[in-house]
Design a protein around this motif. Structure first.
Motif, PDB file in Angstrom:
ATOM      1  N   SER A  83       0.985  -1.144   0.070  1.00  0.00           N
ATOM      2  CA  SER A  83       0.030   0.140  -0.134  1.00  0.00           C
ATOM      3  C   SER A  83       0.907   1.266   0.066  1.00  0.00           C
ATOM      4  O   SER A  83       2.108   1.325   0.796  1.00  0.00           O
ATOM      5  CB  SER A  83      -0.982   0.128   1.309  1.00  0.00           C
ATOM      6  OG  SER A  83      -0.121  -0.091   2.453  1.00  0.00           O
ATOM      7  N   THR A  84       0.641   2.372  -0.741  1.00  0.00           N
ATOM      8  CA  THR A  84       1.783   3.443  -0.992  1.00  0.00           C
ATOM      9  C   THR A  84       0.771   4.706  -0.943  1.00  0.00           C
ATOM     10  O   THR A  84      -0.457   4.780  -0.969  1.00  0.00           O
ATOM     11  CB  THR A  84       2.323   3.300  -2.534  1.00  0.00           C
ATOM     12  OG1 THR A  84       1.080   3.447  -3.337  1.00  0.00           O
ATOM     13  CG2 THR A  84       2.836   2.053  -2.540  1.00  0.00           C
ATOM     14  N   SER A 119      -8.226   5.911   1.779  1.00  0.00           N
ATOM     15  CA  SER A 119      -6.889   5.690   2.061  1.00  0.00           C
ATOM     16  C   SER A 119      -6.468   4.198   2.357  1.00  0.00           C
ATOM     17  O   SER A 119      -7.482   3.169   2.647  1.00  0.00           O
ATOM     18  CB  SER A 119      -6.327   6.357   3.361  1.00  0.00           C
ATOM     19  OG  SER A 119      -7.085   5.770   4.628  1.00  0.00           O
ATOM     20  N   PHE A 120      -5.567   3.738   1.870  1.00  0.00           N
ATOM     21  CA  PHE A 120      -4.994   2.223   2.161  1.00  0.00           C
ATOM     22  C   PHE A 120      -3.936   2.146   3.050  1.00  0.00           C
ATOM     23  O   PHE A 120      -3.235   3.101   3.210  1.00  0.00           O
ATOM     24  CB  PHE A 120      -4.379   1.678   0.809  1.00  0.00           C
ATOM     25  CG  PHE A 120      -5.520   1.036  -0.260  1.00  0.00           C
ATOM     26  CD1 PHE A 120      -6.738   0.881  -0.005  1.00  0.00           C
ATOM     27  CD2 PHE A 120      -5.324   1.692  -1.624  1.00  0.00           C
ATOM     28  CE1 PHE A 120      -7.543   0.428  -0.715  1.00  0.00           C
ATOM     29  CE2 PHE A 120      -6.149   1.484  -2.568  1.00  0.00           C
ATOM     30  CZ  PHE A 120      -7.313   0.918  -2.431  1.00  0.00           C
ATOM     31  N   ASP A 121      -4.189   1.241   4.125  1.00  0.00           N
ATOM     32  CA  ASP A 121      -3.116   0.993   5.283  1.00  0.00           C
ATOM     33  C   ASP A 121      -2.554  -0.236   5.503  1.00  0.00           C
ATOM     34  O   ASP A 121      -1.822  -0.693   4.453  1.00  0.00           O
ATOM     35  CB  ASP A 121      -4.003   1.488   6.584  1.00  0.00           C
ATOM     36  CG  ASP A 121      -3.131   1.870   7.494  1.00  0.00           C
ATOM     37  OD1 ASP A 121      -1.999   1.528   8.021  1.00  0.00           O
ATOM     38  OD2 ASP A 121      -3.401   3.157   8.171  1.00  0.00           O
ATOM     39  N   ASP A 122      -3.075  -1.080   6.198  1.00  0.00           N
ATOM     40  CA  ASP A 122      -2.184  -2.489   6.654  1.00  0.00           C
ATOM     41  C   ASP A 122      -2.528  -3.393   5.508  1.00  0.00           C
ATOM     42  O   ASP A 122      -3.476  -3.349   4.939  1.00  0.00           O
ATOM     43  CB  ASP A 122      -2.762  -2.769   7.887  1.00  0.00           C
ATOM     44  CG  ASP A 122      -2.064  -1.982   9.033  1.00  0.00           C
ATOM     45  OD1 ASP A 122      -1.153  -1.276   9.135  1.00  0.00           O
ATOM     46  OD2 ASP A 122      -2.670  -2.063  10.112  1.00  0.00           O
ATOM     47  N   VAL A 123      -1.339  -4.020   5.247  1.00  0.00           N
ATOM     48  CA  VAL A 123      -1.332  -5.125   4.145  1.00  0.00           C
ATOM     49  C   VAL A 123      -1.036  -6.603   4.691  1.00  0.00           C
ATOM     50  O   VAL A 123      -0.232  -6.786   5.464  1.00  0.00           O
ATOM     51  CB  VAL A 123      -0.670  -4.729   3.187  1.00  0.00           C
ATOM     52  CG1 VAL A 123      -0.328  -5.837   1.955  1.00  0.00           C
ATOM     53  CG2 VAL A 123      -1.019  -3.568   2.284  1.00  0.00           C
ATOM     54  N   ALA A 124      -1.659  -7.576   4.561  1.00  0.00           N
ATOM     55  CA  ALA A 124      -1.463  -8.918   5.120  1.00  0.00           C
ATOM     56  C   ALA A 124      -1.690  -9.916   3.707  1.00  0.00           C
ATOM     57  O   ALA A 124      -2.868  -9.787   3.171  1.00  0.00           O
ATOM     58  CB  ALA A 124      -2.299  -9.289   6.128  1.00  0.00           C
ATOM     59  N   ALA A 125      -0.607 -10.891   3.449  1.00  0.00           N
ATOM     60  CA  ALA A 125      -0.730 -11.756   2.375  1.00  0.00           C
ATOM     61  C   ALA A 125      -0.979 -13.305   2.807  1.00  0.00           C
ATOM     62  O   ALA A 125      -0.691 -13.727   3.915  1.00  0.00           O
ATOM     63  CB  ALA A 125       0.589 -11.686   1.499  1.00  0.00           C
ATOM     64  N   ASP A 395      10.177   2.952  -1.470  1.00  0.00           N
ATOM     65  CA  ASP A 395      10.078   4.343  -0.744  1.00  0.00           C
ATOM     66  C   ASP A 395       9.074   4.820  -0.250  1.00  0.00           C
ATOM     67  O   ASP A 395       9.124   5.490   0.752  1.00  0.00           O
ATOM     68  CB  ASP A 395      10.798   5.289  -1.684  1.00  0.00           C
ATOM     69  CG  ASP A 395      12.355   5.050  -2.029  1.00  0.00           C
ATOM     70  OD1 ASP A 395      13.026   4.197  -1.349  1.00  0.00           O
ATOM     71  OD2 ASP A 395      12.878   5.439  -3.152  1.00  0.00           O
ATOM     72  N   ASP A 396       7.736   4.448  -1.000  1.00  0.00           N
ATOM     73  CA  ASP A 396       6.524   5.223  -0.783  1.00  0.00           C
ATOM     74  C   ASP A 396       5.589   4.038   0.016  1.00  0.00           C
ATOM     75  O   ASP A 396       4.399   4.638  -0.043  1.00  0.00           O
ATOM     76  CB  ASP A 396       5.956   5.875  -1.964  1.00  0.00           C
ATOM     77  CG  ASP A 396       6.749   6.957  -2.589  1.00  0.00           C
ATOM     78  OD1 ASP A 396       7.608   7.690  -1.971  1.00  0.00           O
ATOM     79  OD2 ASP A 396       6.747   7.053  -3.795  1.00  0.00           O
TER      80      ASP A 396
END
Length: 402
Positions: A83-84, A119-125, A395-396
């Protein structure tokens, strides 16, 4: 005719069939099998039976395995999911997105731009490296809710589907760092949610546990301290997290102590998070956890801590990895990890990873096999150790996983 006459005629008839001009060799005598051969034949038969039985048992175990895909991951995952955000002076106008990058090269494979005001925040795969989840919410926090989106990726790395999970949004907003975790086999998801409009909401975050198979939801109530750095074991039997609480005796006076805890997935809805979990390790200020990752079997936890130091000429905290960085002026350098026993908190091993990335944005995610570690500073082989392999394009990131 008497018997003697009959016998005489029979002998004469038989003698007439013999030609004394034809050579007839004597029959050859066949040698008897050796003693060794007589013993090897039954032994070979026994060995063949044992091989058949061993193959049957192996096939049966593979058939009974509930997560065979996870055990067939011999190499580093192919894709990194991120998420950027492109920052703006007005948070409502910041541009959020989702990216898929090649883990080996950092090459951008696909990107999805979030709708305006989201907005996008936490990511889990998941362990298949083709599905991941992301927490999204309105940038203005009105209404106060978080939607968990399921994102599917093709074998080529292209985003092919993005849809909210069943059950609707979760009331509340992000409750802390590392507040989203999913089991590698995709059966359970946990999200740390805090109530909106409360200055101390992040310290009172509850954990929503969602059964992704049956589409049911439970909630573990959070006392003061909430839950950060959520991490499941591979089977979804235990959830590990970091709980913060006030401490009266840290170095330098009153402050915050942090506890690494574990809670059983069988704890019913409505239970208190802190009261129904077990403390594995406790650290006191100025130390703080920056990573807490459960091993696939749930027997150990990989942790890293940092020291928070208040600068003499600034009211802001500066950070550095405890015991490894030379100066608080440089928030980069080697990072020290400890692997702790989940049963009693004892240290199993320690190792350092060389990285040149800033710890300002901290991301530590292991793959489903537990062999590789993805950090904001690169990829680490947890068995070989050594320097982190840099990955361009990180970076982002707001958060990332693989």
């Amino acid at each position: 005719m008497s018997i003697e006459d009959r016998l005489r005629d029979a002998l004469q008839a038989t003698a007439g069939t013999v030609d004394d001009q034809i050579h007839r060799p004597l029959p050859e005598r066949t040698p008897a099998p050796s003693l060794l051969k007589r013993r090897l034949v039954p032994l070979g038969a026994v060995a063949a039976v044992l091989l058949v039985l061993a193959g049957f048992v192996t096939a049966q175990r593979l058939w009974d395995d509930k997560a065979p895909r996870l055990q067939r991951i011999p190499t580093m995952p192919k894709f990194i999911f991120m998420s950027t955000v492109d920052d703006s002076d007005d948070p409502n106008h910041s541009s959020y997105g989702l990216e898929v990058r090649e883990a080996a090269t950092g090459r951008l494979v696909d990107r999805y731009k979030a709708p305006r005001g989201i907005s996008f925040d936490d990511v889990a795969a998941l362990g298949d490296n083709r599905t991941f989840y992301v927490a999204s919410e309105p940038s203005s926090q009105k209404p106060c809710r978080t939607t968990i989106q399921r994102v599917r990726v093709s074998d080529a790395g292209k985003i092919i589907a993005l849809e909210p999970i069943a059950g609707g949004p979760i009331a509340g907003t992000k409750g802390g760092n590392g507040g989203l975790a999913v089991t590698p086999n995709g059966t359970k998801l946990a999200f740390s949610a805090a109530a909106c409009g409360n200055e101390s909401s992040a310290q009172e975050a509850s954990v929503a546990v969602i059964d992704l198979v049956n589409n049911t939801r439970r909630e573990w109530l959070g006392a003061e301290g909430g839950a950060d750095d959520l991490s499941w074991d591979a089977g979804g039997n235990q959830l590990f997290f970091v709980h913060s609480k006030e401490s009266d005796d840290p170095p330098g006076g009153p402050g915050v102590a942090e506890e690494l805890r574990v809670i059983s997935a069988s704890v019913p809805s409505g239970a208190q998070l802190a009261a129904n979990s077990k403390v594995i390790q406790k650290i006191k200020a100025p130390l703080s956890y920056v990573a807490a990752l459960a091993s696939p079997d749930g027997r150990s936890v990989l942790t890293s801590t940092q020291e928070l130091i208040v600068g003499s000429d600034s009211s802001e905290n500066s950070e550095h990895s405890i015991g490894v960085l030379k100066s608080t002026e440089a928030p980069s350098g080697p990072i020290e990890f400890s692997e702790l026993s989940a049963r009693d908190g004892r240290t199993i091993r320690k190792f350092r990873v060389a990285s040149t990335a800033s710890l300002g944005v901290v991301a530590f995610k292991s793959d489903a096999s537990g062999l590789y570690l993805l950090t904001s500073g690169g990829i680490v082989d947890l068995h070989k150790g050594g320097r982190a392999l840099p990955v361009r394009g990180l970076d982002d990131e707001v958060d990332l996983d693989w």
